[in-house]
Design an enzyme around this catalytic site. Structure first.
Site, PDB file in Angstrom:
ATOM      1  N   SER A  42     -18.491   4.977 -54.798  1.00  0.00           N
ATOM      2  CA  SER A  42     -17.927   6.313 -54.981  1.00  0.00           C
ATOM      3  C   SER A  42     -17.468   6.781 -53.610  1.00  0.00           C
ATOM      4  CB  SER A  42     -18.941   7.265 -55.613  1.00  0.00           C
ATOM      5  OG  SER A  42     -19.868   7.755 -54.692  1.00  0.00           O
ATOM      6  N   HIS A 161     -23.028   4.991 -60.238  1.00  0.00           N
ATOM      7  CA  HIS A 161     -24.031   3.968 -59.927  1.00  0.00           C
ATOM      8  C   HIS A 161     -24.854   3.509 -61.122  1.00  0.00           C
ATOM      9  CE1 HIS A 161     -24.008   5.507 -55.494  1.00  0.00           C
ATOM     10  NE2 HIS A 161     -22.959   4.785 -55.788  1.00  0.00           N
ATOM     11  N   GLN A 169     -24.982  11.864 -59.337  1.00  0.00           N
ATOM     12  CA  GLN A 169     -25.142  10.472 -58.919  1.00  0.00           C
ATOM     13  C   GLN A 169     -26.544  10.130 -58.400  1.00  0.00           C
ATOM     14  OE1 GLN A 169     -21.830   8.420 -56.591  1.00  0.00           O
ATOM     15  NE2 GLN A 169     -23.312   8.724 -54.957  1.00  0.00           N
ATOM     16  N   GLU A 170     -27.120  11.019 -57.573  1.00  0.00           N
ATOM     17  CA  GLU A 170     -28.379  10.649 -56.919  1.00  0.00           C
ATOM     18  C   GLU A 170     -29.406  11.787 -56.937  1.00  0.00           C
ATOM     19  OE1 GLU A 170     -27.475   9.135 -52.965  1.00  0.00           O
ATOM     20  OE2 GLU A 170     -25.686   8.142 -53.728  1.00  0.00           O
ATOM     21  N   GLU A 211     -28.619   1.523 -56.891  1.00  0.00           N
ATOM     22  CA  GLU A 211     -29.436   1.751 -55.700  1.00  0.00           C
ATOM     23  C   GLU A 211     -30.931   1.640 -55.998  1.00  0.00           C
ATOM     24  OE1 GLU A 211     -28.110   5.265 -53.640  1.00  0.00           O
ATOM     25  OE2 GLU A 211     -26.183   4.336 -53.187  1.00  0.00           O
ATOM     26  N   ASP A 249     -27.580  14.275 -54.471  1.00  0.00           N
ATOM     27  CA  ASP A 249     -26.189  13.948 -54.163  1.00  0.00           C
ATOM     28  C   ASP A 249     -25.442  13.885 -55.492  1.00  0.00           C
ATOM     29  OD1 ASP A 249     -23.710  13.108 -53.418  1.00  0.00           O
ATOM     30  OD2 ASP A 249     -24.326  11.135 -52.664  1.00  0.00           O
ATOM     31  N   GLU A 290     -25.959  17.206 -51.226  1.00  0.00           N
ATOM     32  CA  GLU A 290     -24.816  16.491 -50.642  1.00  0.00           C
ATOM     33  C   GLU A 290     -23.672  16.472 -51.649  1.00  0.00           C
ATOM     34  OE1 GLU A 290     -25.985  12.509 -49.538  1.00  0.00           O
ATOM     35  OE2 GLU A 290     -23.992  11.718 -49.950  1.00  0.00           O
ATOM     36  N   ASP A 317     -20.348  14.363 -47.407  1.00  0.00           N
ATOM     37  CA  ASP A 317     -20.186  12.897 -47.360  1.00  0.00           C
ATOM     38  C   ASP A 317     -18.703  12.575 -47.550  1.00  0.00           C
ATOM     39  OD1 ASP A 317     -20.129  10.167 -47.811  1.00  0.00           O
ATOM     40  OD2 ASP A 317     -21.266  10.210 -49.675  1.00  0.00           O
ATOM     41  N   LYS A 342     -22.069   7.135 -42.379  1.00  0.00           N
ATOM     42  CA  LYS A 342     -21.961   5.773 -42.898  1.00  0.00           C
ATOM     43  C   LYS A 342     -21.042   4.991 -41.970  1.00  0.00           C
ATOM     44  CE  LYS A 342     -22.209   7.028 -47.849  1.00  0.00           C
ATOM     45  NZ  LYS A 342     -21.395   7.511 -48.984  1.00  0.00           N
ATOM     46  N   HIS A 370     -27.052   4.195 -46.168  1.00  0.00           N
ATOM     47  CA  HIS A 370     -26.631   2.886 -46.662  1.00  0.00           C
ATOM     48  C   HIS A 370     -25.416   3.089 -47.578  1.00  0.00           C
ATOM     49  CE1 HIS A 370     -28.685   3.311 -50.827  1.00  0.00           C
ATOM     50  NE2 HIS A 370     -28.167   4.441 -50.404  1.00  0.00           N
ATOM     51  N   ARG A 371     -24.969   2.025 -48.285  1.00  0.00           N
ATOM     52  CA  ARG A 371     -23.973   2.150 -49.348  1.00  0.00           C
ATOM     53  C   ARG A 371     -24.585   1.596 -50.641  1.00  0.00           C
ATOM     54  NH1 ARG A 371     -18.918   4.112 -47.464  1.00  0.00           N
ATOM     55  NH2 ARG A 371     -18.836   4.709 -49.665  1.00  0.00           N
ATOM     56  N   SER A 372     -23.940   1.884 -51.752  1.00  0.00           N
ATOM     57  CA  SER A 372     -24.505   1.390 -53.011  1.00  0.00           C
ATOM     58  C   SER A 372     -24.415  -0.139 -53.100  1.00  0.00           C
ATOM     59  CB  SER A 372     -23.822   2.050 -54.203  1.00  0.00           C
ATOM     60  OG  SER A 372     -22.426   1.929 -54.110  1.00  0.00           O
ATOM     61  N   LYS A 393     -31.059   7.850 -45.880  1.00  0.00           N
ATOM     62  CA  LYS A 393     -31.184   7.490 -47.295  1.00  0.00           C
ATOM     63  C   LYS A 393     -30.752   6.044 -47.471  1.00  0.00           C
ATOM     64  CE  LYS A 393     -26.736   8.938 -49.344  1.00  0.00           C
ATOM     65  NZ  LYS A 393     -26.114   9.532 -50.527  1.00  0.00           N
TER      66      LYS A 393
HETATM   67  P1  PGA Z   1     -21.356   4.786 -52.430  1.00  0.00           P
HETATM   68  O1  PGA Z   1     -22.177   6.114 -52.739  1.00  0.00           O
HETATM   69  O2  PGA Z   1     -22.074   3.983 -51.415  1.00  0.00           O
HETATM   70  O3  PGA Z   1     -21.246   4.132 -53.769  1.00  0.00           O
HETATM   71  O4  PGA Z   1     -20.010   5.253 -51.948  1.00  0.00           O
HETATM   72  C1  PGA Z   1     -23.085   6.673 -51.852  1.00  0.00           C
HETATM   73  C2  PGA Z   1     -22.919   8.146 -51.699  1.00  0.00           C
HETATM   74  O5  PGA Z   1     -22.080   8.786 -52.371  1.00  0.00           O
HETATM   75  O6  PGA Z   1     -23.629   8.734 -50.889  1.00  0.00           O
HETATM   76 ZN    ZN Z   2     -22.717  10.782 -51.223  1.00  0.00          ZN
END
Ligand code: PGA
Ligand code: ZN
Length: 429
Positions: A42, A161, A169-170, A211, A249, A290, A317, A342, A370-372, A393
């Site tokens: 994402s 994810h 998402q998170e 994740e 997030d 986030e 982000d 990132k 990190h990334r997914s 994270k």
């Molecule tokens: P991504 O998502 O690593 O799939 O881009 C992580 C985030 O949105 O923080």
């Molecule tokens: Zn994010």
């Protein structure tokens, strides 16, 4: 003085089974260092651009042989024979690679190639000196800034994810009140296990998202938060800003519509989203949000920051994409009070550390991420310690590619005895 003797790359797979790069550097003093490149699902529109092969028959067009070629040919030809002795040499190499690429988003050589080279070079410097990587990354800063970050464990996955109906998402748990990283990791793992038990008792599936968090079959955000609070308390911890807090997030780009936002089938204007977040933060111990709104919703971000910014950490982000200039502009526009970091969004370490400096100069908090799509590379753990931002994270406290980072932090804490926790300025009560 060691020099770069060879640069090599190969196509490996990430945690989603998608191609990514491993970059290897060899120095004239015999040092050999390796880096694995992460990949997001994402992504923000303005991230540094990955180079993916345009070959539909191979890995659905997601191969990275062209990016491998960038490392093996152009970047190697540019950097071979250059001295590599300290962090400044890595940052200068990054600058030269940016120049060679010639585009703003590193699209020609591929940001997946450039970030891998940058990470491998930094690791080679550490190996040359026999030093931990985090210590190389704080070279220019004072040692008293280094600290072990509060882990933000992503225990429930939705959005891009997971294959469920959850739009956010998170859902992360952050043991801000733990006395050490070791105890924070223990809290994360115990709450994760307690959450699995809660799901099991309700007869709900315990499948995982990208994740490592549970891809719960729920669509209401309040239900998920209630479940997480129950899991925290059942595991014997206090759900709150002095115990285990919650971070969200939502990754709102993912549920943006032409009129506003749609979550669990309900439509919201950005003002209504802000009111909703306000209510969530009152009812649940949500300490950080986030990407609560989409990257194209500047006015909404201003309102979110004005109304919640005093009591809640507001992290950008997709809207900041680890870019110093965007952070500086955000201060003028009064958008957010924290920035996600990132390295692959920036495209190299030089730009990542520029974003850190921009945040520090304007007083924005930082969370390393990190990334997914991940490898077992633990670079981001050392990065978070070295810049001393106090927050990271890396997904759930489960699965090898996530644990590689958390176990690395455990190891750093054990050997360094650095302090654990949020920076004083970032604490919310
Ligand atoms: P991504 O998502 O690593 O799939 O881009 C992580 C985030 O949105 O923080
Ligand atoms: Zn994010």
């Amino acid at each position: 003085m060691p020099e770069i003797a060879a640069l090599e790359a190969l196509e490996i797979l990430d945690s989603r089974g998608q191609p990514t790069l491993q970059v290897e550097v060899t120095l004239t003093d015999g040092v050999h260092a390796v880096a694995g490149v992460p990949a997001g699902a994402s992504t923000g529109q303005n991230e540094a651009a990955e180079l993916r092969d345009d070959e539909p028959d191979r890995y659905d067009g997601r191969g990275v042989l062209a990016a491998v070629g960038s490392v093996r040919r152009q970047i190697k030809d540019l950097l071979k024979g250059r001295k590599l002795n300290r962090l400044e040499d890595v940052l200068e190499a990054d600058r030269l690679v940016e120049e060679l690429d010639g585009t703003d988003n590193l699209a020609r050589l591929g940001a997946n190639a450039t970030v891998g080279v940058s990470m491998a070079l930094a690791r080679a410097v550490a190996a040359t000196w026999g030093m931990p990587l985090w210590q190389v990354l704080l070279e220019e800063q004072s040692r008293d800034r280094a600290r072990i970050p509060v882990p933000h464990f992503n225990v429930v996955n939705g959005g891009a994810h997971a294959e469920n109906d959850l739009d956010f998402q998170e859902f992360m748990i952050a043991p801000v009140g733990s006395p050490s990283f070791a105890e924070a990791l223990r809290a994360g793992a115990e709450v994760y296990t307690s959450l699995r038990r809660q799901l099991h008792e309700r007869g709900m599936p315990t499948g995982l998202g990208d994740e490592g968090g549970f891809a719960v079959q729920m669509d209401r955000v309040e239900d998920v938060l209630t479940l997480i609070v129950t899991a925290i308390e059942t595991a014997g911890y206090r759900a709150g800003h002095d115990g285990v807090a919650i971070a969200l997030d939502p990754a709102a780009n993912g549920f943006r519509t032409s009129e506003g936002y749609t979550v669990a089938g309900e439509n919201y204007t950005s003002g209504e989203m802000v009111s909703w977040y306000e209510a969530l933060a009152r009812r649940f111990p949500v300490w950080s949000i986030e990407d609560g709104l989409a990257e194209d919703d500047g006015a909404g971000w201003q309102e979110l920051t004005t109304r919640l910014g005093e009591s809640v950490q507001i992290v950008g982000d997709d809207i900041f994409v680890t870019d110093a200039a965007r952070v500086q502009q955000a201060v003028i526009d009064r958008i957010a009070n924290a920035c996600l970091l990132k390295p692959n969004q920036a495209g190299n370490l030089r730009r990542t550390l520029d974003a850190v400096a921009a945040c520090n100069s304007v007083g924005y908090a930082q969370m390393v991420s990190h990334r997914s799509g991940e490898t077992t590379d633990s670079f981001v753990a050392d990065l978070a310690v070295g810049i001393g931002c106090g927050q990271i994270k890396c997904g759930a406290p489960a699965r090898g590619e996530r644990l590689a980072k958390y176990n690395r932090l455990l190891e750093i804490e054990h050997h360094s005895r650095l302090p654990y926790g949020l920076r004083d300025a970032d604490v919310r009560r």
